[in-house]
Write a protein that holds these residues in place. Sequence first.
Motif, mmCIF file in Angstrom:
data_model
loop_
_atom_site.group_PDB
_atom_site.id
_atom_site.type_symbol
_atom_site.label_atom_id
_atom_site.label_comp_id
_atom_site.label_asym_id
_atom_site.label_seq_id
_atom_site.Cartn_x
_atom_site.Cartn_y
_atom_site.Cartn_z
ATOM 1 N N GLY A 87 0.801 -37.126 37.030
ATOM 2 C CA GLY A 87 0.897 -35.948 36.164
ATOM 3 C C GLY A 87 2.224 -35.226 36.297
ATOM 4 O O GLY A 87 2.409 -34.152 35.732
ATOM 5 N N THR A 88 3.172 -35.816 37.017
ATOM 6 C CA THR A 88 4.440 -35.132 37.281
ATOM 7 C C THR A 88 5.606 -35.742 36.498
ATOM 8 O O THR A 88 6.758 -35.372 36.717
ATOM 9 C CB THR A 88 4.765 -35.198 38.792
ATOM 10 N N SER A 89 5.300 -36.653 35.582
ATOM 11 C CA SER A 89 6.372 -37.315 34.811
ATOM 12 C C SER A 89 7.079 -36.330 33.890
ATOM 13 O O SER A 89 6.474 -35.359 33.431
ATOM 14 C CB SER A 89 5.785 -38.386 33.896
ATOM 15 N N ALA A 90 8.340 -36.629 33.584
ATOM 16 C CA ALA A 90 9.019 -35.922 32.495
ATOM 17 C C ALA A 90 8.659 -36.660 31.204
ATOM 18 O O ALA A 90 8.900 -37.862 31.084
ATOM 19 C CB ALA A 90 10.517 -35.952 32.714
ATOM 20 N N MET A 91 8.085 -35.939 30.253
ATOM 21 C CA MET A 91 7.725 -36.593 28.985
ATOM 22 C C MET A 91 8.975 -36.764 28.128
ATOM 23 O O MET A 91 9.946 -36.022 28.254
ATOM 24 C CB MET A 91 6.673 -35.779 28.247
ATOM 25 N N SER A 92 8.908 -37.723 27.223
ATOM 26 C CA SER A 92 10.050 -37.998 26.341
ATOM 27 C C SER A 92 10.045 -37.040 25.147
ATOM 28 O O SER A 92 9.042 -36.368 24.880
ATOM 29 C CB SER A 92 9.951 -39.422 25.820
ATOM 30 N N ASP A 93 11.158 -37.028 24.409
ATOM 31 C CA ASP A 93 11.192 -36.204 23.191
ATOM 32 C C ASP A 93 10.142 -36.675 22.189
ATOM 33 O O ASP A 93 9.528 -35.867 21.490
ATOM 34 C CB ASP A 93 12.605 -36.165 22.573
ATOM 35 N N SER A 94 9.887 -37.980 22.177
ATOM 36 C CA SER A 94 8.860 -38.493 21.257
ATOM 37 C C SER A 94 7.475 -37.973 21.651
ATOM 38 O O SER A 94 6.678 -37.581 20.795
ATOM 39 C CB SER A 94 8.893 -40.023 21.267
ATOM 40 N N GLN A 95 7.204 -37.945 22.944
ATOM 41 C CA GLN A 95 5.901 -37.422 23.384
ATOM 42 C C GLN A 95 5.768 -35.932 23.047
ATOM 43 O O GLN A 95 4.721 -35.484 22.588
ATOM 44 C CB GLN A 95 5.708 -37.638 24.889
ATOM 45 N N TRP A 96 6.858 -35.168 23.269
ATOM 46 C CA TRP A 96 6.808 -33.727 22.948
ATOM 47 C C TRP A 96 6.639 -33.520 21.449
ATOM 48 O O TRP A 96 5.894 -32.640 21.010
ATOM 49 C CB TRP A 96 8.057 -33.003 23.464
#
Length: 458
Positions: A53-62
């Motif tokens: 749960g600590t990943s940086a999400m991508s711009d696509s995910q956001w």
Amino acid sequence: MARFPVEPFKIKVVEPIRQTTLAQREEILQQAGYNLFAVRAEDIYIDLLTDSGTSAMSDSQWAGMMAGDESYAGCRNFFNLEEAVRSITGFRYFVPTHQGRAAENVLFTCTIEPGQSVPSNMHFDTTQANVIARGGDPVNLLAEEGLDPTSHAPFKGDVDIERLEAFIQQVGPESVPLGMLTVTNNSGGGQPVSMANIRATGEVLHRYGIPFFLDACRYAENAYFIKLREPGYADTPVLEIAREMFSYADGCTMSAKKDALVNIGGFLAMNDEELYQRACQQLILREGFPTYGGLAGRDLEALARGLWEGVDERYLAYRVAHTRYLADRMVEESIPILEPPGGHAVYLDARRFLPHIPQAELPGQALTCALFLEGGIRGVEIGSVMFAREDVETGEMIYPELELVRLAIPRRVYTQAHLDYVAETCQRLYECREEIGGLRYTYAPDLLRHFTARFEPL
Ligand SMILES: Cc1ncc(COP(=O)(O)O)c(C=O)c1O
């Protein structure tokens, strides 16, 4: 000198971190009862508590989060997720859950009767606790080399196939409602399971009519290790390897907080329609309607997109090399770690790091505290605090074979400089290791002890 892999992404959003003083850390640690779970995240400099749960999400995910459809039933994001889950795992049915342990709870509620056993290579803590909570017995049958922190065997997550079959014959197949494999094996150093072993596990379980489930949190990292290490897979795309892994199983539990690169989410997938129907009933009772399962529509979308990003080979090559970089730096300094490193973490071998502290005095926990004091780094003990169990007959404590401190690396979060800092802090600590002392409990709950236990220095 180890080479650092170039990130296949650039950074668009940053979050400031701050270092504390030694005097502040001493105070913080005492207040937290020498349990890093009780420390505020803002007081941590480099947080390697978990990769979950600590990943940086991508711009696509956001962007996907903005396309969340918050309808109670039948939201479009569910169908995007369904397509990803079906396409990657091949399982016919699935339900979303808010995280992995909820999938475990639903699955075990539908399958385990008190007194039954669930064999695995090695259950993770929540899996073990959820089996026990149903009155079941979680049985770990890891092949021997997985228990040797110095062995360089390529697949130290493999289950011992002979012991698995002998176990089924000993207790009788009617006492085994399902068998599992954790890929990769988090409790045993994040070590991968070979395709041959996954196939053989399926064959043995199915011969006795026992369903086979994967604990698939890190299935993509496992698939990448198969590509790197198992003869015959070097030219096979990771997605195909993953599909083959799933093809030997009847279903999986998934904490999407790992290889699906989201901050929350999970699912339970299976082929058996009747089990699916019972799972839906449990899901409605505990999580929510089967098209959202405890998640918002926006979370489902981030998860659907993250699943595809998690099997991207450029990302996986970076991911595995990033972890390897930290491990190599430790080995260069002769710091005892579990070798070879797994995909998501470097595990310090607390037994060899602190040979003067017996397991009863919790060397792994002592090492996590020392790391925090020395550098504001947070790792997690995976040893006696997490897994020691009282023998029901003799009342004596049974200690785990491995006494580890896991430095889990969040996905797409830390840079080379951060990892260098961690390696240098470990090196300083290793030089003054004799000054580190053991701990004793001042509070120890019965279930999932490590999350809330409190300690004091001896
Ligand atoms: C192997 C394994 N199984 C299950 C879980 C539980 O997943 P969650 O934390 O999403 O409930 C974890 C979490 O760390 C894990 O590593």
